[in-house]
Design a protein around this motif. Sequence first.
Motif, mmCIF file in Angstrom:
data_model
loop_
_atom_site.group_PDB
_atom_site.id
_atom_site.type_symbol
_atom_site.label_atom_id
_atom_site.label_comp_id
_atom_site.label_asym_id
_atom_site.label_seq_id
_atom_site.Cartn_x
_atom_site.Cartn_y
_atom_site.Cartn_z
ATOM 1 N N GLU A 19 0.839 -1.204 0.000
ATOM 2 C CA GLU A 19 0.000 0.000 0.000
ATOM 3 C C GLU A 19 0.873 1.253 0.000
ATOM 4 O OE1 GLU A 19 -2.983 0.103 3.081
ATOM 5 O OE2 GLU A 19 -3.430 2.210 2.724
ATOM 6 N N MET A 20 1.897 1.277 0.864
ATOM 7 C CA MET A 20 2.772 2.450 0.956
ATOM 8 C C MET A 20 3.475 2.720 -0.374
ATOM 9 S SD MET A 20 4.410 1.609 4.679
ATOM 10 C CE MET A 20 5.396 3.085 4.928
ATOM 11 N N SER A 21 4.029 1.661 -0.977
ATOM 12 C CA SER A 21 4.798 1.882 -2.206
ATOM 13 C C SER A 21 3.891 2.227 -3.386
ATOM 14 C CB SER A 21 5.675 0.667 -2.516
ATOM 15 O OG SER A 21 4.927 -0.525 -2.541
ATOM 16 N N VAL A 22 2.685 1.637 -3.428
ATOM 17 C CA VAL A 22 1.742 1.998 -4.501
ATOM 18 C C VAL A 22 1.350 3.474 -4.362
ATOM 19 C CG1 VAL A 22 -0.638 1.665 -5.322
ATOM 20 C CG2 VAL A 22 0.835 -0.318 -4.967
ATOM 21 N N ARG A 23 1.054 3.879 -3.117
ATOM 22 C CA ARG A 23 0.667 5.278 -2.881
ATOM 23 C C ARG A 23 1.806 6.242 -3.214
ATOM 24 N NH1 ARG A 23 -4.253 5.816 -0.253
ATOM 25 N NH2 ARG A 23 -4.896 4.100 1.099
ATOM 26 N N GLN A 24 3.057 5.779 -3.082
ATOM 27 C CA GLN A 24 4.207 6.629 -3.373
ATOM 28 C C GLN A 24 4.486 6.752 -4.873
ATOM 29 O OE1 GLN A 24 6.439 8.500 -1.630
ATOM 30 N NE2 GLN A 24 5.261 8.240 0.248
ATOM 31 N N VAL A 25 4.499 5.604 -5.583
ATOM 32 C CA VAL A 25 5.011 5.648 -6.958
ATOM 33 C C VAL A 25 4.028 6.183 -7.995
ATOM 34 C CG1 VAL A 25 6.756 3.858 -6.594
ATOM 35 C CG2 VAL A 25 4.510 3.204 -7.465
ATOM 36 N N PHE A 26 2.740 5.859 -7.841
ATOM 37 C CA PHE A 26 1.818 6.234 -8.923
ATOM 38 C C PHE A 26 1.669 7.741 -9.149
ATOM 39 C CE2 PHE A 26 0.732 1.733 -8.974
ATOM 40 C CZ PHE A 26 0.783 1.524 -10.337
ATOM 41 N N PRO A 27 1.559 8.542 -8.085
ATOM 42 C CA PRO A 27 1.471 9.994 -8.338
ATOM 43 C C PRO A 27 2.683 10.518 -9.104
ATOM 44 C CG PRO A 27 0.881 9.495 -6.066
ATOM 45 C CD PRO A 27 1.419 8.225 -6.660
ATOM 46 N N LYS A 28 3.852 9.925 -8.871
ATOM 47 C CA LYS A 28 5.069 10.364 -9.571
ATOM 48 C C LYS A 28 5.008 10.042 -11.068
ATOM 49 C CE LYS A 28 8.347 11.210 -6.059
ATOM 50 N NZ LYS A 28 7.443 11.275 -4.932
ATOM 51 N N LEU A 29 4.124 9.108 -11.428
ATOM 52 C CA LEU A 29 3.989 8.728 -12.840
ATOM 53 C C LEU A 29 2.696 9.276 -13.433
ATOM 54 C CD1 LEU A 29 5.266 5.116 -12.300
ATOM 55 C CD2 LEU A 29 6.409 6.806 -13.738
ATOM 56 N N LEU A 36 -11.792 3.936 -2.144
ATOM 57 C CA LEU A 36 -13.235 3.700 -2.151
ATOM 58 C C LEU A 36 -13.838 4.123 -0.808
ATOM 59 C CD1 LEU A 36 -13.425 0.215 -3.914
ATOM 60 C CD2 LEU A 36 -13.616 2.490 -4.923
ATOM 61 N N ARG A 37 -15.151 4.324 -0.788
ATOM 62 C CA ARG A 37 -15.827 4.789 0.419
ATOM 63 C C ARG A 37 -15.701 3.792 1.577
ATOM 64 N NH1 ARG A 37 -22.167 5.100 -0.059
ATOM 65 N NH2 ARG A 37 -21.965 2.924 0.582
ATOM 66 N N GLU A 38 -15.707 2.506 1.226
ATOM 67 C CA GLU A 38 -15.643 1.468 2.251
ATOM 68 C C GLU A 38 -14.615 0.416 1.867
ATOM 69 O OE1 GLU A 38 -19.536 -0.214 2.262
ATOM 70 O OE2 GLU A 38 -20.473 1.747 2.529
ATOM 71 N N PHE B 141 5.113 -1.757 14.097
ATOM 72 C CA PHE B 141 4.373 -0.733 13.356
ATOM 73 C C PHE B 141 2.927 -1.159 13.141
ATOM 74 C CE2 PHE B 141 8.738 0.203 12.168
ATOM 75 C CZ PHE B 141 8.766 1.597 12.181
ATOM 76 N N ASP B 142 2.049 -0.165 13.096
ATOM 77 C CA ASP B 142 0.670 -0.423 12.654
ATOM 78 C C ASP B 142 0.291 0.659 11.649
ATOM 79 O OD1 ASP B 142 0.233 1.860 14.130
ATOM 80 O OD2 ASP B 142 -0.887 0.871 15.718
ATOM 81 N N ARG B 143 -0.935 0.645 11.195
ATOM 82 C CA ARG B 143 -1.329 1.601 10.146
ATOM 83 C C ARG B 143 -1.108 3.047 10.589
ATOM 84 N NH1 ARG B 143 -3.947 -0.260 5.754
ATOM 85 N NH2 ARG B 143 -4.611 1.863 5.307
ATOM 86 N N THR B 144 -1.421 3.319 11.859
ATOM 87 C CA THR B 144 -1.291 4.689 12.349
ATOM 88 C C THR B 144 0.166 5.141 12.326
ATOM 89 O OG1 THR B 144 -3.097 4.134 13.815
ATOM 90 C CG2 THR B 144 -2.018 6.230 14.207
ATOM 91 N N SER B 145 1.074 4.313 12.873
ATOM 92 C CA SER B 145 2.472 4.747 12.927
ATOM 93 C C SER B 145 3.101 4.779 11.535
ATOM 94 C CB SER B 145 3.281 3.866 13.881
ATOM 95 O OG SER B 145 3.214 2.518 13.501
ATOM 96 N N LEU B 146 2.493 4.075 10.585
ATOM 97 C CA LEU B 146 2.993 4.116 9.203
ATOM 98 C C LEU B 146 2.334 5.256 8.412
ATOM 99 C CD1 LEU B 146 2.942 0.277 8.493
ATOM 100 C CD2 LEU B 146 4.992 1.684 8.665
ATOM 101 N N LYS B 147 1.488 5.997 9.106
ATOM 102 C CA LYS B 147 0.766 7.131 8.498
ATOM 103 C C LYS B 147 -0.132 6.704 7.325
ATOM 104 C CE LYS B 147 4.146 10.657 9.840
ATOM 105 N NZ LYS B 147 5.360 9.857 10.132
ATOM 106 N N LEU B 148 -0.697 5.520 7.449
ATOM 107 C CA LEU B 148 -1.633 5.048 6.423
ATOM 108 C C LEU B 148 -3.042 5.456 6.837
ATOM 109 C CD1 LEU B 148 -0.140 1.503 5.741
ATOM 110 C CD2 LEU B 148 -0.301 3.367 4.093
ATOM 111 N N PRO B 149 -3.904 5.766 5.871
ATOM 112 C CA PRO B 149 -5.253 6.225 6.227
ATOM 113 C C PRO B 149 -6.045 5.170 6.999
ATOM 114 C CG PRO B 149 -4.986 6.021 3.835
ATOM 115 C CD PRO B 149 -3.659 5.740 4.435
ATOM 116 N N LYS B 150 -6.972 5.647 7.787
ATOM 117 C CA LYS B 150 -7.816 4.769 8.587
ATOM 118 C C LYS B 150 -8.684 3.911 7.660
ATOM 119 C CE LYS B 150 -10.327 5.417 12.913
ATOM 120 N NZ LYS B 150 -11.514 4.633 12.706
ATOM 121 N N ILE B 151 -8.912 2.659 8.029
ATOM 122 C CA ILE B 151 -9.773 1.790 7.219
ATOM 123 C C ILE B 151 -11.229 2.159 7.495
ATOM 124 C CG2 ILE B 151 -10.549 -0.584 6.847
ATOM 125 C CD1 ILE B 151 -7.755 -1.519 7.604
ATOM 126 N N SER B 152 -11.990 2.415 6.415
ATOM 127 C CA SER B 152 -13.395 2.768 6.624
ATOM 128 C C SER B 152 -14.284 1.542 6.490
ATOM 129 C CB SER B 152 -13.810 3.855 5.622
ATOM 130 O OG SER B 152 -13.322 3.529 4.339
#
Lengths: 291, 171
Positions: A19-29, A36-38, B141-152
């Motif tokens: 998740e972290m790496s996907v969120r990082q790389v795609f905006p750069k490209l 999604l909402r849920e 680490f968990d989602r919060t400390s990794l600064k990942l958004p909260k799961i809705s």
Amino acid sequence: MKMAVFWGCRILTSQYAYEMSVRQVFPKLGVELVDLREATCCGGPVKSINAFAADYLAARALALANLTGLTDLLVPCNRCHFTISEAKHRMEINERLRLRIGELLKEDGLEYDPNINIWHVIDLLHDAVGLEKIKETVKKPFKGLELASHTGCQIIRYSDLGRVDDAENPRKLDELINVLGAETVDYSEKLDCCGAVLTYSHQDAALSLAGSKIKALQGLNVDALVVCCPACQMMFDSEQKDAGTAVGAKLDLPVLYYTQLLGLALDIEAEKLGLHLNQSLVDKLLTKLPA
Amino acid sequence: MSLIDLMSMAKPEKESMRKVLAKLGRSEFIDCFQCLKCTSGCTALKLLELKPHEIMKLVRLGFVNELAASEIIWTCATCLKCVQRCPQKGSPYHVIMALRNLAVEREAKVPEAYLKAVSQILENGLSQTIQKITTRKMETFDRTSLKLPKISAPKESFQTVFLKALEEKQE
């Protein structure tokens, strides 16, 4: 390019590095991702229990994507990608199924949209963003690295659904690695499954499958194994120690997501790509990178 | 004269065959000529002795009840090679999934993890529980400390409708 993203369960609950790496790389490209909402399951594990309920969950994912008003959906997990693609296919050929699922979705305030394009990291990067664009964006190309690719099973099979690469000779992940300046090897175990689905019923067999593949790759002296699925990463990286025990070998092969590798070539800090979360010895790889 | 398995005295059973066909959305079983392309490439063959061509044959002969009660149907790794390679488009994977669904309907023994996944989905929408990760350097680490958004989590109506989907009579 703007698209919705469906993460699935495994990425959101344990495979954070993807998740972290996907969120990082795609905006750069030039690809903007919209959550999604849920967050819900794609239906993958439910297929074995009740195919209809599984299709319902998959259709629900597409209906949630529909709410964003976007027509493209990125599904970075191989299994979710397969489950959603198969449900979509089944609803195309079975009108009764589509109507019944549509009724249920309505009760949940949602509407099924058959016109959402489903993407995976591999085809999004290879076919939409394109190798040229990636090459232009790379800041720190690799030199002298020899890597192995593992595309996984469910993203390339079965072809009737329209998969992202050839079912018997997938090349796109290799090409995506090559464009970063690294070499790739062809190896006879390339199509071997990681075994992740078997963790539901036969943990030992699952670990043996993963262990055998890593053992074979260690014999080839590759610098790392590159994957593009959270289930494959779980087996080859998170479970590598236990996989080694299962096959009676000491395994210490760096395993990482393609998006992590790409991020390194784009000069994104290792920590932002979640490389500290990989359980395999990725430090061995990091020391071989250009300063 | 009818077929009988002399080892178990099992007899073919038409009604169960019909159920599998209905789940597959077919009117008749495909002509599997036992080429063994499925079994020779099967991920679960070596370690768990899954032989998809045998399952295809047994279903065709009508021994569905025995298969639905057997543990062998839970050894498939879902690599989908058999679907891809079957020259008759017979797709043993889909036959195995139909048998699994039938086993669940008959309350046969089902691997715990599958049932747990379904109950977790009912509870909060996801099939797995959120984990903390301990790194190679023993930091957690968990989602919060990794600064990942909260799961809705999904809205309440999700549970009601998903339950309805699970209870829907399958044909």
